[in-house]
Design a protein around this motif. Structure first.
Motif, PDB file in Angstrom:
ATOM      1  N   SER A 156       0.797  -1.284   0.079  1.00  0.00           N
ATOM      2  CA  SER A 156       0.004   0.004  -0.108  1.00  0.00           C
ATOM      3  C   SER A 156       0.553   1.073   0.398  1.00  0.00           C
ATOM      4  O   SER A 156       0.578   2.653   0.337  1.00  0.00           O
ATOM      5  CB  SER A 156      -0.910   0.101   1.292  1.00  0.00           C
ATOM      6  OG  SER A 156      -1.633  -1.227   1.123  1.00  0.00           O
ATOM      7  N   GLY A 157       2.219   0.920  -0.252  1.00  0.00           N
ATOM      8  CA  GLY A 157       2.841   2.686  -0.176  1.00  0.00           C
ATOM      9  C   GLY A 157       2.554   2.944  -1.567  1.00  0.00           C
ATOM     10  O   GLY A 157       1.949   2.334  -2.849  1.00  0.00           O
ATOM     11  N   GLY A 158       4.025   4.078  -1.248  1.00  0.00           N
ATOM     12  CA  GLY A 158       3.623   4.813  -3.063  1.00  0.00           C
ATOM     13  C   GLY A 158       2.173   5.798  -3.657  1.00  0.00           C
ATOM     14  O   GLY A 158       2.291   6.336  -4.532  1.00  0.00           O
ATOM     15  N   PHE A 159       1.903   6.776  -2.247  1.00  0.00           N
ATOM     16  CA  PHE A 159       0.933   7.346  -1.926  1.00  0.00           C
ATOM     17  C   PHE A 159       1.224   8.598  -2.380  1.00  0.00           C
ATOM     18  O   PHE A 159       0.299   9.803  -2.091  1.00  0.00           O
ATOM     19  CB  PHE A 159      -0.074   6.740  -0.959  1.00  0.00           C
ATOM     20  CG  PHE A 159       0.393   7.119   0.076  1.00  0.00           C
ATOM     21  CD1 PHE A 159       0.582   7.734   1.166  1.00  0.00           C
ATOM     22  CD2 PHE A 159       0.699   5.201   0.671  1.00  0.00           C
ATOM     23  CE1 PHE A 159       0.777   8.160   1.964  1.00  0.00           C
ATOM     24  CE2 PHE A 159       1.210   5.592   1.925  1.00  0.00           C
ATOM     25  CZ  PHE A 159       1.562   6.993   3.164  1.00  0.00           C
ATOM     26  N   SER A 160       2.784   9.335  -2.284  1.00  0.00           N
ATOM     27  CA  SER A 160       2.945  10.004  -1.355  1.00  0.00           C
ATOM     28  C   SER A 160       2.646  10.903  -3.318  1.00  0.00           C
ATOM     29  O   SER A 160       3.080  10.536  -3.941  1.00  0.00           O
ATOM     30  CB  SER A 160       4.136   9.829  -1.540  1.00  0.00           C
ATOM     31  OG  SER A 160       4.680   9.445  -0.797  1.00  0.00           O
ATOM     32  N   LYS A 161       2.436  12.249  -3.114  1.00  0.00           N
ATOM     33  CA  LYS A 161       1.846  12.857  -4.723  1.00  0.00           C
ATOM     34  C   LYS A 161       3.330  14.285  -4.181  1.00  0.00           C
ATOM     35  O   LYS A 161       3.172  14.479  -5.767  1.00  0.00           O
ATOM     36  CB  LYS A 161       1.014  14.285  -3.930  1.00  0.00           C
ATOM     37  CG  LYS A 161      -0.304  13.595  -3.454  1.00  0.00           C
ATOM     38  CD  LYS A 161      -1.936  13.388  -3.558  1.00  0.00           C
ATOM     39  CE  LYS A 161      -3.249  12.928  -3.901  1.00  0.00           C
ATOM     40  NZ  LYS A 161      -2.553  11.668  -3.041  1.00  0.00           N
ATOM     41  N   SER A 162       4.017  14.362  -3.691  1.00  0.00           N
ATOM     42  CA  SER A 162       5.434  14.742  -4.195  1.00  0.00           C
ATOM     43  C   SER A 162       6.919  14.087  -4.073  1.00  0.00           C
ATOM     44  O   SER A 162       6.272  13.028  -3.808  1.00  0.00           O
ATOM     45  CB  SER A 162       5.948  16.073  -3.577  1.00  0.00           C
ATOM     46  OG  SER A 162       6.145  14.872  -2.119  1.00  0.00           O
ATOM     47  N   SER A 163       7.148  13.984  -4.621  1.00  0.00           N
ATOM     48  CA  SER A 163       9.280  13.672  -4.649  1.00  0.00           C
ATOM     49  C   SER A 163       9.236  12.525  -3.558  1.00  0.00           C
ATOM     50  O   SER A 163      10.110  12.333  -3.389  1.00  0.00           O
ATOM     51  CB  SER A 163      10.391  13.804  -5.559  1.00  0.00           C
ATOM     52  OG  SER A 163      10.111  14.874  -5.092  1.00  0.00           O
ATOM     53  N   LYS A 164       8.996  13.771  -2.525  1.00  0.00           N
ATOM     54  CA  LYS A 164      10.388  13.372  -1.309  1.00  0.00           C
ATOM     55  C   LYS A 164       8.595  12.404  -0.682  1.00  0.00           C
ATOM     56  O   LYS A 164       7.339  13.165  -0.679  1.00  0.00           O
ATOM     57  CB  LYS A 164       9.523  14.706  -0.375  1.00  0.00           C
ATOM     58  CG  LYS A 164      10.434  14.298   0.915  1.00  0.00           C
ATOM     59  CD  LYS A 164      10.658  15.988   1.541  1.00  0.00           C
ATOM     60  CE  LYS A 164      11.491  15.206   3.049  1.00  0.00           C
ATOM     61  NZ  LYS A 164      10.677  15.799   3.927  1.00  0.00           N
ATOM     62  N   PRO A 165       9.193  11.557   0.026  1.00  0.00           N
ATOM     63  CA  PRO A 165       8.153  10.097   0.457  1.00  0.00           C
ATOM     64  C   PRO A 165       7.086  10.966   1.381  1.00  0.00           C
ATOM     65  O   PRO A 165       7.783  11.302   2.796  1.00  0.00           O
ATOM     66  CB  PRO A 165       8.527   9.540   0.610  1.00  0.00           C
ATOM     67  CG  PRO A 165      10.272   9.382   0.232  1.00  0.00           C
ATOM     68  CD  PRO A 165      10.580  10.931  -0.191  1.00  0.00           C
ATOM     69  N   PHE A 166       5.675  10.758   2.134  1.00  0.00           N
ATOM     70  CA  PHE A 166       5.540  11.422   2.835  1.00  0.00           C
ATOM     71  C   PHE A 166       5.393  10.721   4.279  1.00  0.00           C
ATOM     72  O   PHE A 166       5.730   9.580   4.378  1.00  0.00           O
ATOM     73  CB  PHE A 166       3.752  11.141   2.284  1.00  0.00           C
ATOM     74  CG  PHE A 166       2.522  11.507   3.319  1.00  0.00           C
ATOM     75  CD1 PHE A 166       2.303  12.840   3.247  1.00  0.00           C
ATOM     76  CD2 PHE A 166       2.091  10.876   4.285  1.00  0.00           C
ATOM     77  CE1 PHE A 166       1.031  13.747   4.391  1.00  0.00           C
ATOM     78  CE2 PHE A 166       1.571  11.398   5.637  1.00  0.00           C
ATOM     79  CZ  PHE A 166       0.788  13.027   5.258  1.00  0.00           C
ATOM     80  N   SER A 167       5.409  11.281   5.324  1.00  0.00           N
ATOM     81  CA  SER A 167       5.933  10.983   6.738  1.00  0.00           C
ATOM     82  C   SER A 167       5.245  11.880   7.483  1.00  0.00           C
ATOM     83  O   SER A 167       5.888  13.404   7.386  1.00  0.00           O
ATOM     84  CB  SER A 167       7.184  10.601   7.226  1.00  0.00           C
ATOM     85  OG  SER A 167       7.675  10.643   8.010  1.00  0.00           O
TER      86      SER A 167
END
Ligand SMILES: CCCCCCC[C@@H](O)CC(=O)SCCNC(=O)CCNC(=O)[C@H](O)C(C)(C)COP(=O)(O)OP(=O)(O)OC[C@H]1O[C@@H](n2cnc3c(N)ncnc32)[C@H](O)[C@@H]1OP(=O)(O)O
Length: 308
Positions: A156-167
């Motif tokens: 279920s990863g890979g949902f970040s909208k920008s190049s920086k991974p959402f955290s």
């Protein structure tokens, strides 16, 4: 089946969890203790009999600090449903658990839980979700304990909208269960064999996730057979620490942090190594048969005497 496109982190973060209530009895507390190996090899173990029997009656039994997780199971044992997060619950694994204990847990209690989102992270192949539950004694209003559960949502990863991974995290970094294991010889080592039926017993504590009982669900999740609950392994490890370092006194435990590295199959032998650093016990649990680390973390103690 969850997919990255079905994740909306902003929506998940804005979600307000409803408060929940829970009641447990002396029977639940004793069952929870038995399911993490209390009196498993000695039915009159002087350190452990008090979790299941007391000469003054069941209302006087002690409650293991890891049983505090019992109080939050209703908020998501086999999955957490919140808007913006759709995932396959069969691929969920327990990643970490952090527990703070403010008062010894009573043998029975009516609880009021306040639940919130403590963390959400995009790890590419997986999403990590952290849920915090504060448990209050209904009658007195006293805060009894806090549990923070980290679940690993495979696929279920890979949902970040920008190049920086959402955290997103809302708690202090010093509460992270990841620990450095000392190179010195452990202060103490404790070995315990789990039973082949251990997970079937542990699920009666309230975590009915079929990953621990259904061979087909276990296969879909990538295991050859049902695996042990992470909290059962943590219960065995903390029991070992109370026995070897706290001289059997569960009320010395102030907080517990653990990270699950690998699954355990019911029936395997758990070997817990412990190092004492001031009032902190660093621990590592290995499966003897496979010689692999399955869990590590720390337990902070209150009022430890220097005579150890
Ligand atoms: C009270 C309510 C309770 C509800 C509980 C839940 C319901 C229960 O019924 C479910 C269970 O009990 S499941 C049984 C117990 N858990 C397990 O067996 C899982 C064991 N761990 C693993 O398999 C792997 O570590 C695994 C798969 C987790 C990760 O391994 P990898 O995929 O190889 O990950 P890796 O490449 O090493 O790291 C990727 C990034 O993720 C972080 N990470 C790794 N392990 C983690 C873990 N255990 N917890 C949290 N984060 C973790 C890494 O740091 C890494 O991030 P970064 O790249 O930023 O460093």
């Amino acid at each position: 089946m969850g997919s990255a496109s079905e994740f909306d982190p902003a929506l998940a973060l804005s979600h307000k969890f409803p408060d929940t209530t829970y009641s447990y009895t002396e029977r639940d507390a004793a069952l929870c203790a038995l399911s993490v190996g209390v009196c498993l090899s000695d039915a009159v173990d002087a350190d452990e009999l008090k979790y299941v029997y007391h000469e003054n009656g069941q209302e006087s039994i002690k409650v293991l600090p890891t049983s505090s997780t019992l109080l939050v199971l209703r908020s998501g044992a086999s999955g957490y449903n919140l808007p913006g997060l759709k995932y396959d619950p069969r691929l969920l694994l327990h990643g970490q658990q952090y527990i703070e204990l403010y008062k010894p847990l009573p043998s029975s209690c009516h609880i009021h839980n306040k639940v919130s989102l403590a963390g959400l992270h995009d790890k590419g192949k997986a999403a990590i979700l952290e849920i915090e539950t504060k448990s209050y004694e209904k009658e007195s209003g006293d805060l009894l304990c806090m549990n923070r559960t980290t679940v690993f949502l495979r696929g279920s990863g890979g949902f970040s909208k920008s190049s920086k991974p959402f955290s997103y995290t809302n708690y202090p970094v010093n509460q992270n269960p990841a620990v450095k294991i000392p190179e010195s010889k452990p202060f103490s080592v404790f070995e315990d064999r789990t039973q082949p039926s251990q997970a079937l017993l542990y699920r009666l504590s309230g975590d009915y996730n079929p990953l621990h009982s259904d061979p087909m669900v276990a296969k879909v999740a990538g295991f050859s057979r049902p695996i042990l609950h992470g909290l059962c392994t943590l219960g065995f490890a903390v029991r070992a620490i109370i026995k070897c370092i706290c001289r059997g006194d569960p009320d010395l435990v102030k907080s517990i942090a653990g990270r699950f590295f690998l699954h355990v199959y019911p029936g395997e032998t758990l070997v817990t190594e412990m190092w004492l650093e001031g009032s902190r016990v660093i621990f590592r649990t290995k499966v003897k048969e496979r010689k692999r680390t399955v869990l590590s973390g720390y337990v902070d103690l209150r009022g430890l005497t220097s005579s150890l």
